[in-house]
Every structure is written in C-alpha cells, then in structure tokens.
Design a protein around this motif. Structure first.
Motif, short mmCIF file in Angstrom:
data_model
loop_
_atom_site.label_atom_id
_atom_site.label_comp_id
_atom_site.label_asym_id
_atom_site.label_seq_id
_atom_site.Cartn_x
_atom_site.Cartn_y
_atom_site.Cartn_z
N GLN A 105 25.10 58.74 14.38
CA GLN A 105 24.53 57.85 15.39
C GLN A 105 24.18 56.48 14.78
N GLN A 106 23.70 56.47 13.54
CA GLN A 106 23.38 55.20 12.89
C GLN A 106 24.64 54.35 12.74
N TRP A 107 25.76 54.95 12.34
CA TRP A 107 27.01 54.20 12.21
C TRP A 107 27.48 53.66 13.55
N PHE A 108 27.27 54.45 14.62
CA PHE A 108 27.65 53.99 15.95
C PHE A 108 26.83 52.76 16.35
N VAL A 109 25.53 52.78 16.08
CA VAL A 109 24.66 51.65 16.42
C VAL A 109 25.04 50.43 15.59
N ILE A 110 25.36 50.62 14.33
CA ILE A 110 25.77 49.49 13.48
C ILE A 110 27.07 48.88 14.01
N GLY A 111 28.03 49.69 14.37
CA GLY A 111 29.29 49.20 14.92
C GLY A 111 29.09 48.43 16.21
N ALA A 112 28.21 48.94 17.07
CA ALA A 112 27.92 48.26 18.34
C ALA A 112 27.28 46.90 18.08
N GLY A 113 26.39 46.82 17.11
CA GLY A 113 25.75 45.55 16.76
C GLY A 113 26.75 44.54 16.24
N VAL A 114 27.70 44.98 15.42
CA VAL A 114 28.73 44.08 14.90
C VAL A 114 29.61 43.58 16.03
N ALA A 115 30.01 44.46 16.96
CA ALA A 115 30.86 44.05 18.08
C ALA A 115 30.14 43.06 18.98
N LEU A 116 28.87 43.29 19.23
CA LEU A 116 28.10 42.38 20.07
C LEU A 116 27.95 41.01 19.41
N SER A 117 27.67 40.99 18.11
CA SER A 117 27.53 39.70 17.41
C SER A 117 28.87 38.96 17.38
N ALA A 118 30.00 39.67 17.24
CA ALA A 118 31.31 39.02 17.25
C ALA A 118 31.60 38.42 18.63
N LEU A 119 31.21 39.12 19.70
CA LEU A 119 31.41 38.60 21.05
C LEU A 119 30.59 37.33 21.27
N LEU A 120 29.36 37.35 20.83
CA LEU A 120 28.52 36.16 21.00
C LEU A 120 29.04 34.98 20.18
N CYS A 121 29.49 35.23 18.97
CA CYS A 121 30.07 34.16 18.14
C CYS A 121 31.32 33.59 18.81
N GLY A 122 32.13 34.42 19.42
CA GLY A 122 33.33 33.96 20.10
C GLY A 122 33.00 33.10 21.30
N ILE A 123 31.99 33.49 22.04
CA ILE A 123 31.60 32.71 23.23
C ILE A 123 31.08 31.34 22.81
N PHE A 124 30.23 31.31 21.79
CA PHE A 124 29.66 30.03 21.36
C PHE A 124 30.69 29.14 20.68
N ALA A 125 31.67 29.72 20.02
CA ALA A 125 32.67 28.93 19.33
C ALA A 125 33.66 28.29 20.31
N SER A 126 33.98 28.96 21.40
CA SER A 126 34.97 28.41 22.33
C SER A 126 34.36 27.37 23.27
N GLY A 127 33.09 27.40 23.43
CA GLY A 127 32.45 26.44 24.34
C GLY A 127 32.17 27.09 25.68
N ALA A 128 31.23 26.54 26.42
CA ALA A 128 30.81 27.15 27.67
C ALA A 128 31.74 26.79 28.83
N THR A 129 32.44 25.67 28.75
CA THR A 129 33.30 25.26 29.85
C THR A 129 34.74 25.67 29.57
N ARG A 130 35.25 26.53 30.39
CA ARG A 130 36.64 26.94 30.26
C ARG A 130 37.39 26.38 31.47
N LYS A 131 38.48 25.82 31.23
CA LYS A 131 39.28 25.27 32.33
C LYS A 131 40.50 26.18 32.52
N ARG A 132 40.97 26.19 33.71
CA ARG A 132 42.10 27.04 34.03
C ARG A 132 43.36 26.57 33.32
#
Length: 137
Positions: A105-132
């Motif tokens: 269970q600890q490894w599962f929680v660690i993996g989830a934390g890494v995936a969530l931090s990667a998602l947030l880094c991706g959102i902030f790196a691409s910028g908030a405004t996405r155009k079609r």
C-alpha cells in the motif's frame, strides 16, 4: 723557470714519500688481514644471531599485547551489543505502533503521488490557455 722553487719542490716531495711509506708499514697490525676479517665476520654473525633472537622475542611480546588488547576490545563490543539488543527489545515492547499501511500500500501511495505531481508539472509547463489550433497542427 727558476731552479730554486723547482729544487725546493723536489726536496719536499722526496721527504714526504718515504715518511708516508714508513707510516703505513709501522701502523699496521701484526696479524694478517684475512685473520682479522675472519674474526670480524664471526663476531658479526654472533651479533646477528643475538639480534634475531631479540627480534623474535619482541615479535612474540607484540603479538601477545595485541591479542590482549583485541580480546578486551572484543569483550567491550559484545557487552555493548547485548546492551543495545536489550534496549531495542524494550523499545519495541513499550511502543507497539500499529502500521497504517502495508509495504504494498505504501508503494501504491508513492506511485500515486508521483503521477499527480507529474500531471501538475505538465499543466503548469504548458500554460493555462490552450487554443484549438494547437491541436490541429
């Protein structure tokens, strides 16, 4: 060249050479050189044997003192090891904390934390405004 200094030089050299030769003849020992060397060799061999015996005795003494020192240190380390084991057992029995999560269970929680931090880094790196049109290229 003048004859005076040349004669004086020859007289001085002729007096020094015989005197030097007489010193060598009179100063030597009455024993031949080979007998003197033989006694010196025998004396040196005897001194070598004595030195070797002393060296062996000193090596034995050194090994004995090292062994005593190591055995004393080994005894202290064993006592300290036993004391630490008892202290660990006391600590474990007095403080039984239940584990909230298992290892899996600890490894599962660690993996989830890494995936969530990667998602947030991706959102902030691409910028908030996405155009079609970005997707159309």
């Amino acid at each position: 060249m003048r004859k005076g200094p040349l004669c004086l030089l020859l007289v001085t050299l002729s007096m020094v050479a015989p005197a030097h030769g007489e010193d060598n003849a009179e100063g030597g020992n009455s024993t031949p050189l080979s007998l003197s060397a033989g006694t010196q060799i025998a004396e040196l061999q005897q001194r070598l044997r004595v030195s070797e015996q002393q060296r062996e005795e000193l090596n034995k003494q050194l090994q004995n003192t090292d062994g005593e020192r190591e055995s004393a240190q080994l005894g202290r380390l064993r006592q300290e090891n036993q004391r630490l084991k008892l202290q660990l057992k006391e600590t474990q029995t007095s403080n039984p904390l239940p584990r909230l999560l298992t290892d899996q269970q600890q490894w599962f929680v660690i993996g989830a934390g890494v995936a969530l931090s990667a998602l947030l880094c991706g959102i902030f790196a691409s910028g908030a405004t996405r155009k079609r049109r970005q997707w159309l290229n």
